[in-house]
Design a protein around this motif. Structure first.
Motif, mmCIF file in Angstrom:
data_model
loop_
_atom_site.group_PDB
_atom_site.id
_atom_site.type_symbol
_atom_site.label_atom_id
_atom_site.label_comp_id
_atom_site.label_asym_id
_atom_site.label_seq_id
_atom_site.Cartn_x
_atom_site.Cartn_y
_atom_site.Cartn_z
ATOM 1 N N ALA A 1 52.826 56.411 26.563
ATOM 2 C CA ALA A 1 53.905 55.427 26.644
ATOM 3 C C ALA A 1 53.472 54.223 27.462
ATOM 4 N N ARG A 2 52.796 54.477 28.557
ATOM 5 C CA ARG A 2 52.332 53.381 29.414
ATOM 6 C C ARG A 2 51.283 52.533 28.705
ATOM 7 N N GLY A 3 50.404 53.186 27.952
ATOM 8 C CA GLY A 3 49.360 52.446 27.248
ATOM 9 C C GLY A 3 49.911 51.527 26.182
ATOM 10 N N ILE A 4 50.918 52.003 25.443
ATOM 11 C CA ILE A 4 51.534 51.163 24.412
ATOM 12 C C ILE A 4 52.342 50.038 25.049
ATOM 13 N N ALA A 5 53.078 50.371 26.104
ATOM 14 C CA ALA A 5 53.935 49.372 26.735
ATOM 15 C C ALA A 5 53.133 48.263 27.403
ATOM 16 N N GLY B 1 46.547 53.470 28.912
ATOM 17 C CA GLY B 1 47.399 53.995 29.970
ATOM 18 C C GLY B 1 46.640 54.232 31.252
ATOM 19 N N GLY B 2 45.393 54.694 31.133
ATOM 20 C CA GLY B 2 44.581 54.894 32.319
ATOM 21 C C GLY B 2 44.179 53.607 33.014
ATOM 22 N N PHE B 3 44.142 52.509 32.265
ATOM 23 C CA PHE B 3 43.779 51.211 32.831
ATOM 24 C C PHE B 3 44.999 50.303 33.018
ATOM 25 N N SER B 4 46.202 50.839 32.891
ATOM 26 C CA SER B 4 47.393 49.990 32.855
ATOM 27 C C SER B 4 47.605 49.219 34.154
ATOM 28 N N MET B 5 47.273 49.809 35.292
ATOM 29 C CA MET B 5 47.446 49.094 36.555
ATOM 30 C C MET B 5 46.503 47.897 36.624
ATOM 31 N N ALA B 6 45.252 48.104 36.259
ATOM 32 C CA ALA B 6 44.291 47.000 36.267
ATOM 33 C C ALA B 6 44.705 45.916 35.275
ATOM 34 N N ILE B 7 45.151 46.310 34.086
ATOM 35 C CA ILE B 7 45.585 45.326 33.104
ATOM 36 C C ILE B 7 46.791 44.556 33.625
ATOM 37 N N TYR B 8 47.736 45.268 34.215
ATOM 38 C CA TYR B 8 48.913 44.598 34.757
ATOM 39 C C TYR B 8 48.534 43.581 35.832
ATOM 40 N N VAL C 1 39.863 45.570 32.042
ATOM 41 C CA VAL C 1 39.179 46.863 31.902
ATOM 42 C C VAL C 1 37.724 46.739 32.345
ATOM 43 N N LEU C 2 37.058 45.680 31.907
ATOM 44 C CA LEU C 2 35.669 45.472 32.311
ATOM 45 C C LEU C 2 35.564 45.257 33.819
ATOM 46 N N LEU C 3 36.485 44.504 34.376
ATOM 47 C CA LEU C 3 36.485 44.295 35.824
ATOM 48 C C LEU C 3 36.635 45.617 36.560
ATOM 49 N N VAL D 1 34.001 49.912 44.653
ATOM 50 C CA VAL D 1 34.631 49.780 45.975
ATOM 51 C C VAL D 1 35.772 50.792 46.033
ATOM 52 N N PRO D 2 35.575 51.938 46.670
ATOM 53 C CA PRO D 2 36.556 53.036 46.595
ATOM 54 C C PRO D 2 37.986 52.616 46.965
ATOM 55 N N ALA D 3 38.162 51.831 48.017
ATOM 56 C CA ALA D 3 39.516 51.457 48.427
ATOM 57 C C ALA D 3 40.209 50.614 47.362
ATOM 58 N N VAL D 4 39.465 49.672 46.792
ATOM 59 C CA VAL D 4 40.033 48.823 45.738
ATOM 60 C C VAL D 4 40.218 49.624 44.465
ATOM 61 N N ASP D 5 39.303 50.534 44.202
ATOM 62 C CA ASP D 5 39.425 51.385 43.014
ATOM 63 C C ASP D 5 40.718 52.181 43.047
ATOM 64 N N ARG D 6 41.069 52.726 44.209
ATOM 65 C CA ARG D 6 42.304 53.518 44.323
ATOM 66 C C ARG D 6 43.535 52.640 44.118
ATOM 67 N N LEU D 7 43.500 51.417 44.636
ATOM 68 C CA LEU D 7 44.656 50.525 44.511
ATOM 69 C C LEU D 7 44.881 50.062 43.074
ATOM 70 N N THR D 8 43.848 50.094 42.263
ATOM 71 C CA THR D 8 43.957 49.596 40.888
ATOM 72 C C THR D 8 43.961 50.709 39.867
ATOM 73 N N ASP D 9 44.131 51.951 40.296
ATOM 74 C CA ASP D 9 44.246 53.091 39.369
ATOM 75 C C ASP D 9 45.652 53.160 38.810
#
Length: 340
Positions: A24-28, A273-280, A322-324, A332-340
């Motif tokens: 649902a998140r991936g489509i939205a 959906g797995g990349f939705s935070m980064a895309i947003y 997604v590429l970013l 960068v683990p801290a940034v990676d967690r914030l953008t998951d």
């Protein structure tokens, strides 16, 4: 988007991913990118886009708030001590809110010297004021979801500790629809969207009974949802109440659809959906940069070139974040967690 899908289970049991929520998140998130193709005015001759975007905005962000409310319950977040949860949520949501908002503001201040910019800020001081306070004129309106989700979580946690259940929170969401809240610090958007977050809590607490009904009556739900969109398109229901109508009716229609074939077999929504935070977080920067490059290359913001702009913006708005994420942020683990 924030809050990845989990299954309802005790804290001592490893939770399985809820693929229906991920799909649902991936489509939205594609609808989010579509809504950002044009920040303000469409080119003359492309008047069809705004009515379509208007209908998308009747339900796509309400659906995201619903998904977030669902995950809040399934993850057990509301049962955890507020002193532990609030700082975690502040880092998770407010740090990206401020960081991306400032990044968009700075990018627009630089770009406006070179190319036309949608919704340009009134200088640094004016841009900062509009970004975080007089938010009706925000140069980075797309970040509002993060702050509103943080406020929704805080309000829900506080009221739950006072004994207010999910039904009471839904009733509060309905009451807020009648409130004339000023566009200050996105409080107007909190008032208009808390209902859908509360609906996510309500459904999640009853999903053993409700989700089979979503599945069983798909044709009915889609007929009702389509009827709501028609009423909104015809202007028979005003802007606020059309969002209430469509935002609530989309829940059983969309959530049920992603649980059934053929959508339940699609893999691409799981990836998005797995990349939705980064895309947003980064889609508006990618779209704005793509538009600037195309205009510099001579492809004007005109009816003739709008299809090129639309395809390029949709592609860039999804692919570049997604590429970013894959090539840079995961290092960068801290940034990676914030953008998951």
């Amino acid at each position: 988007m924030p809050d990845q899908g989990v299954a309802a289970a005790p804290a001592t049991v490893q939770r399985e991913r809820r693929l229906d929520l991920d799909r649902a998140r991936g489509i939205a998130i594609l609808l989010v990118v579509f809504g950002h193709i044009v920040a303000r005015d469409v080119p003359p001759g492309v008047e069809w886009y705004e009515p379509v975007r208007y209908l998308v905005y009747r339900f796509h962000m309400p659906f995201f708030l619903y998904l977030s409310g669902t995950v809040v319950v399934l993850s057990g977040l509301l049962a955890k001590p507020p002193g532990r949860v609030v700082p975690q949520r502040a880092v998770r949501l407010l740090v990206p809110f401020f960081a991306i908002g400032l990044a968009i503001l700075v990018a627009k201040l630089v770009a406006v010297q070179l190319v036309p910019v949608d919704n340009p800020p009134e200088g640094l001081a004016g841009g900062l004021r509009d970004l975080f306070w007089t938010t009706a004129r925000s140069p980075a309106t797309s970040v509002w979801y993060l702050l509103v989700l943080f406020l929704c979580t805080l309000v829900a946690m506080g009221l739950r500790r006072l004994g207010v259940g999910a039904t009471g929170l839904v009733l509060l969401g309905v009451a807020l629809q009648f409130a004339d809240v000023p566009a200050v610090a996105y409080l107007d958007r909190f008032a208009s969207h808390f209902l859908f977050f509360a609906a996510g809590l309500w459904v999640a607490e009853r999903e053993a009974a409700l989700l089979p009904a979503f599945d069983r009556w798909q044709a009915l739900w889609w007929l009702a949802f389509a009827g709501g969109l028609v009423l909104a398109a015809l202007g028979w229901v005003d802007e606020r109440w059309s969002m209430v109508l469509c935002g609530l009716l989309c829940i059983p229609a969309l959530h049920g659809a992603v649980r059934l074939a053929p959508i339940s077999r699609w893999q691409w929504p799981l990836v998005l959906g797995g990349f939705s935070m980064a895309i947003y977080l980064f889609n508006t920067l990618a779209i704005g940069g793509t538009k600037a490059v195309l205009m510099k290359l001579g492809f004007g913001w005109t009816e003739a070139w709008f299809p090129l702009h639309a395809v390029a913006a949709m592609t860039a708005g999804v692919a570049l974040p997604v590429l970013l994420k894959v090539l840079v942020l995961r290092r960068v683990p801290a940034v990676d967690r914030l953008t998951d």
